[in-house]
Design a protein around this motif. Structure first.
Motif, PDB file in Angstrom:
ATOM      1  N   THR A 196      36.917  44.687  20.254  1.00 22.00           N
ATOM      2  CA  THR A 196      35.709  45.432  20.632  1.00 22.00           C
ATOM      3  C   THR A 196      35.754  46.044  22.033  1.00 22.00           C
ATOM      4  O   THR A 196      35.054  47.025  22.291  1.00 22.00           O
ATOM      5  N   ALA A 197      36.567  45.466  22.937  1.00 20.40           N
ATOM      6  CA  ALA A 197      36.572  45.937  24.327  1.00 20.40           C
ATOM      7  C   ALA A 197      37.491  47.145  24.503  1.00 20.40           C
ATOM      8  O   ALA A 197      38.540  47.232  23.870  1.00 20.40           O
ATOM      9  N   SER A 198      37.096  48.055  25.382  1.00 20.93           N
ATOM     10  CA  SER A 198      37.942  49.206  25.708  1.00 20.93           C
ATOM     11  C   SER A 198      39.016  48.780  26.701  1.00 20.93           C
ATOM     12  O   SER A 198      38.854  47.795  27.436  1.00 20.93           O
ATOM     13  N   LEU A 199      40.116  49.516  26.740  1.00 24.26           N
ATOM     14  CA  LEU A 199      41.233  49.161  27.628  1.00 24.26           C
ATOM     15  C   LEU A 199      40.833  49.218  29.095  1.00 24.26           C
ATOM     16  O   LEU A 199      41.357  48.461  29.928  1.00 24.26           O
ATOM     17  N   SER A 200      39.912  50.097  29.432  1.00 27.98           N
ATOM     18  CA  SER A 200      39.484  50.233  30.833  1.00 27.98           C
ATOM     19  C   SER A 200      38.753  48.991  31.337  1.00 27.98           C
ATOM     20  O   SER A 200      38.702  48.735  32.546  1.00 27.98           O
ATOM     21  N   LEU A 201      38.195  48.197  30.409  1.00 23.68           N
ATOM     22  CA  LEU A 201      37.433  47.005  30.801  1.00 23.68           C
ATOM     23  C   LEU A 201      38.326  45.953  31.454  1.00 23.68           C
ATOM     24  O   LEU A 201      37.874  45.216  32.332  1.00 23.68           O
ATOM     25  N   TYR A 202      39.600  45.892  31.065  1.00 25.26           N
ATOM     26  CA  TYR A 202      40.501  44.851  31.570  1.00 25.26           C
ATOM     27  C   TYR A 202      40.742  44.957  33.074  1.00 25.26           C
ATOM     28  O   TYR A 202      41.043  43.964  33.726  1.00 25.26           O
ATOM     29  N   THR A 203      40.636  46.150  33.614  1.00 23.75           N
ATOM     30  CA  THR A 203      40.906  46.351  35.050  1.00 23.75           C
ATOM     31  C   THR A 203      39.632  46.340  35.888  1.00 23.75           C
ATOM     32  O   THR A 203      39.706  46.385  37.110  1.00 23.75           O
ATOM     33  N   LYS A 204      38.473  46.285  35.237  1.00 17.29           N
ATOM     34  CA  LYS A 204      37.218  46.246  35.988  1.00 17.29           C
ATOM     35  C   LYS A 204      37.012  44.870  36.602  1.00 17.29           C
ATOM     36  O   LYS A 204      37.549  43.871  36.134  1.00 17.29           O
ATOM     37  N   GLU A 205      36.219  44.832  37.658  1.00 15.68           N
ATOM     38  CA  GLU A 205      35.934  43.575  38.333  1.00 15.68           C
ATOM     39  C   GLU A 205      34.528  43.111  37.974  1.00 15.68           C
ATOM     40  O   GLU A 205      33.571  43.868  38.081  1.00 15.68           O
ATOM     41  N   ARG A 206      34.444  41.858  37.545  1.00 13.27           N
ATOM     42  CA  ARG A 206      33.166  41.282  37.108  1.00 13.27           C
ATOM     43  C   ARG A 206      33.040  39.849  37.646  1.00 13.27           C
ATOM     44  O   ARG A 206      34.031  39.231  38.053  1.00 13.27           O
ATOM     45  N   THR A 207      31.812  39.309  37.588  1.00 10.97           N
ATOM     46  CA  THR A 207      31.616  37.881  37.840  1.00 10.97           C
ATOM     47  C   THR A 207      32.271  37.111  36.692  1.00 10.97           C
ATOM     48  O   THR A 207      31.997  37.381  35.523  1.00 10.97           O
ATOM     49  N   CYS A 208      33.134  36.161  37.043  1.00 11.71           N
ATOM     50  CA  CYS A 208      33.945  35.496  36.017  1.00 11.71           C
ATOM     51  C   CYS A 208      33.124  34.441  35.277  1.00 11.71           C
ATOM     52  O   CYS A 208      32.721  33.425  35.846  1.00 11.71           O
ATOM     53  N   SER A 209      32.869  34.698  34.000  1.00  8.45           N
ATOM     54  CA  SER A 209      32.184  33.747  33.126  1.00  8.45           C
ATOM     55  C   SER A 209      32.500  34.116  31.692  1.00  8.45           C
ATOM     56  O   SER A 209      32.966  35.223  31.407  1.00  8.45           O
ATOM     57  N   MET A 210      32.212  33.198  30.763  1.00 11.36           N
ATOM     58  CA  MET A 210      32.480  33.452  29.346  1.00 11.36           C
ATOM     59  C   MET A 210      31.624  34.599  28.802  1.00 11.36           C
ATOM     60  O   MET A 210      31.993  35.247  27.830  1.00 11.36           O
ATOM     61  N   GLU A 211      30.483  34.852  29.460  1.00 13.33           N
ATOM     62  CA  GLU A 211      29.611  35.939  29.006  1.00 13.33           C
ATOM     63  C   GLU A 211      30.287  37.304  29.126  1.00 13.33           C
ATOM     64  O   GLU A 211      29.904  38.259  28.441  1.00 13.33           O
ATOM     65  N   THR A 212      31.304  37.396  29.993  1.00 15.18           N
ATOM     66  CA  THR A 212      32.021  38.656  30.186  1.00 15.18           C
ATOM     67  C   THR A 212      32.649  39.141  28.895  1.00 15.18           C
ATOM     68  O   THR A 212      32.802  40.346  28.684  1.00 15.18           O
ATOM     69  N   PHE A 213      33.010  38.210  28.010  1.00 15.05           N
ATOM     70  CA  PHE A 213      33.756  38.561  26.797  1.00 15.05           C
ATOM     71  C   PHE A 213      32.856  38.803  25.596  1.00 15.05           C
ATOM     72  O   PHE A 213      33.347  39.063  24.509  1.00 15.05           O
ATOM     73  N   ASN A 214      31.559  38.720  25.803  1.00  8.17           N
ATOM     74  CA  ASN A 214      30.618  39.017  24.721  1.00  8.17           C
ATOM     75  C   ASN A 214      30.153  40.462  24.848  1.00  8.17           C
ATOM     76  O   ASN A 214      29.103  40.750  25.440  1.00  8.17           O
TER      77      ASN A 214
END
Length: 307
Positions: free
Chosen positions: A157-175
């Motif tokens: 479901t995730a776009s390739l550009s999402l892998y290089t973005k910076e986010r707060t690290c939590s399991m919610e990131t992958f939903n």
């Protein structure tokens, strides 16, 4: 907001640092105790050739990995330090894996006690060293299933550009979509139910045997029953931990500081607290392991005093 006494989301900088210091001290203490127990386990053949102690060592290694990785992610979240989604994916999935390894291993240890007490004549056959090795593979295989499902759904479901973005690290990131969080919830509930049923059935069977036993057998059986009760309590705390991400996910869109505070309290109660019970159950309550541990911890002085 220019000095250290400024408030960040309602909590002063000093309070944040104090909380992190408390966590780091607790993690260092628990990891040190676990390493000492692991060292004791490998020093005596009677431990690393016994299925019960082998499974105990698995929980120690799993707990140590969980404590180290979780304290890193908690610090990232608490200080709002964003990292790349790709790196977060590695950390969170290791954390997710070891979140399941410990409760599943505790369930296996409960079954070992059930076999030892209720089917003693088959204990040597069913709980051999070889069986313990196979059990470890099964434990990690079962623990990996939720991780594989989460990763598969994320990759799809995730776009390739999402892998290089910076986010707060939590399991919610992958939903990425709501159904993904429902999928994780369903898996956690399934594992929770299966482990709970196993613990309850084992407990009931052992109680029946304990009531029918007599003399030394009765004393040994009730000691095994107390061990199962401690496993059940530890397992309950570990299983509650599986529900924490859903509580945190509900709070994240409402109030970031509330999310951080709740995540900190969940970490103390449902990650750190259950991990201090393993050394208690086998490190101190088990007479054989306790004597060996005291001997190595005191550099042989305890053994000399006993002699």
């Amino acid at each position: 907001m220019s000095n250290n006494s400024s408030l960040v989301g309602g909590v002063s900088y000093q309070q944040q640092v104090y909380r992190i210091i408390v966590v780091q001290i607790l993690v260092v203490i628990f990891v040190y105790i676990n390493l000492l127990l692991i060292f004791t386990f490998f020093k005596k053949e009677c431990f690393y050739t016994n299925a019960r102690y082998i499974l105990f060592a698995v929980t120690l290694l799993s707990d140590s990995m969980l404590l180290i990785i979780s304290t890193i992610t908690v610090m990232f979240a608490y200080f709002r330090f964003n990292i790349q989604v790709g790196l977060c994916m590695i950390l969170c999935n290791l954390l997710f894996l070891y979140s399941f390894v410990t409760p599943i291993t505790l369930t296996a240890m409960t079954l070992e006690r059930y076999v030892a007490i209720c089917i003693p004549l088959r204990h040597g056959e069913l709980c051999s060293t070889r069986s313990a090795m196979h059990c470890i593979l099964i434990i990690h295989g079962l623990s990996a299933v939720p991780c594989i499902m989460v990763l598969s759904a994320f990759f799809a479901t995730a776009s390739l550009s999402l892998y290089t973005k910076e986010r707060t690290c939590s399991m919610e990131t992958f939903n990425v979509y709501r159904w993904q969080s429902h999928m994780v919830s369903a898996m956690n509930q399934l594992y929770f139910l299966l482990m709970l049923i196993t613990i309850v059935v084992s407990y009931v069977k052992i109680v029946k045997v304990a009531k029918a036993a007599s003399g030394e057998n009765k004393k040994s059986t009730w000691k095994g029953l107390r061990t199962v009760i401690l496993h059940a309590f530890q397992l309950l705390l570990c299983l509650i931990q599986l529900w924490c991400p859903f509580i945190e996910a509900a709070l994240l869109p409402i109030d970031l500081q509330l999310y951080i505070d709740v995540r900190y309290n969940n970490y103390i109660m449902f990650i750190l607290a259950p991990r201090c019970l393993s050394p208690l159950i086998y490190g101190l309550r088990d007479e054989t392991f306790s004597h060996a541990l005291k001997s190595y911890a005191s550099f042989g002085l305890y053994k000399k005093n006993r002699i």
